[in-house]
Scaffold this motif. Structure first.
Motif: not given
Length: 332
Positions: A178-186, A247-250, A254-263, A274-279
């Protein structure tokens, strides 16, 4: 011998009734912030310490440890509590849980008043920032305190290397081509401290810039914590003409929300996004989510061990940093 300061003295100094003083100390959410601050400042100025109540006398040597954290806002916090309870084992300790909203949104009135109530022998503070007044109150009351996910000079602390976690995500996604990215944070509602979400973004952004693929401000979306809020923010990000394919979700919520948006948008994961979370809690495993695993239970256990050591044998301030690792799964 000087007379002991009473609740009547605090009420007179603050210009409120004794019932208002009691509420400010024991049920702080039930009084206004202005009144609460006035009562706390009066109590500090007078050196007010409540008399031990009958319940405290009846404990007969059983220590009472408070754990204050945003339990209902973040699933990961419950895992930390498991570690705290495991560290307690069969020791004669009573664990009292206090639920507070994340410091990313607001301050904690209960945390401000807990040191004055005199009802605790020790305190663990999880993911809630300390301002100078709170820190001074804790120090002045000599209440042994350990911080988790937050650092403040003079206090024992346990933290996860969130910045390193953000770097791991960048390296993983770059390695996937990947060469372009997004970030979803709180969304941050106070600048009193640097939140885990901000630290994860900083590590992610630095690693991408070093690789020659800087993250633009337009590719960052911040939302209130929750699947629905994250879903809306992610839909906005993924509906742009130059939507990022990764997209990297913090965190995993938040990653679950990104997956719902993708759907919602008909985007295939991981083929088109591609979606990556944290925890790496139960949610991540259920979603087959690529995520950064932080040692949640270990952090709780370590915090309680630090507190027990401080209760038994006070010494110099101890700071513990725990590592993280990326867990690749089906979303990347």
């Amino acid at each position: 011998m000087a007379a002991r300061t009473t609740i009547y003295d605090v009420a007179a100094a603050a210009g409120v009734s004794i019932s208002t003083v009691s509420l400010a100390l024991n049920s702080p959410a039930r009084v206004s912030e202005t009144t609460r601050r006035r009562v706390l400042e009066a109590a500090d100025a007078l050196g007010f310490v409540p008399k031990p109540d009958a319940v405290a006398k009846a404990r007969r040597g059983v220590g009472r440890i408070g754990v204050i954290a945003p339990f209902t806002s973040y699933p990961a916090v419950a895992v930390r509590v498991n570690g705290i309870l495991r560290a307690v084992g069969d020791r004669p300790l009573e664990i009292v849980l206090f639920d507070q909203e994340s410091a990313a949104r607001s301050s904690s009135p209960l945390l401000a008043s807990l040191p004055i109530t005199g009802r605790l022998d020790g305190l663990v503070v999880v993911s809630l920032s300390l301002d100078e007044a709170m820190a001074g109150r804790l120090t002045g009351s000599r209440l042994p305190t350990v911080l988790v996910d937050v650092h403040h000079p003079g206090f024992d602390s346990v933290r996860t290397d969130d910045t390193a976690g953000g770097r791991l995500v960048a390296e993983h996604l770059l390695g996937r081509g990947h060469r372009r990215f997004g970030f979803l944070g709180e969304a941050q509602r106070t600048e009193r401290y640097v939140s885990p979400s901000q630290q994860r973004l900083a590590g992610f952004r630095t690693a991408l810039a070093e690789a020659g693929h800087p993250l633009g401000d337009g590719d960052v979306r911040l939302a209130d914590h929750g699947v629905a809020q994250a879903r809306a923010a992610a839909r906005e990000l993924l509906s742009t003409r130059d939507r990022p394919p990764a997209v990297f979700a913090a965190d995993d919520v938040l990653a679950a929300g990104a997956l719902r948006a993708a759907r919602d948008l008909g985007l295939a994961v991981p083929g088109e996004l591609a979606v990556v979370g944290f925890d790496d809690g139960d949610l991540a495993e259920a979603l087959d989510l690529t995520t950064v695993r932080q040692p949640l239970e270990e952090s709780g256990r370590t915090a309680m061990e630090l507190l027990l050591r401080r209760l038994d044998q006070p010494g110099s301030v101890r700071e513990v940093a725990l590592g993280v690792r990326l867990i690749p799964r089906g979303t990347s």
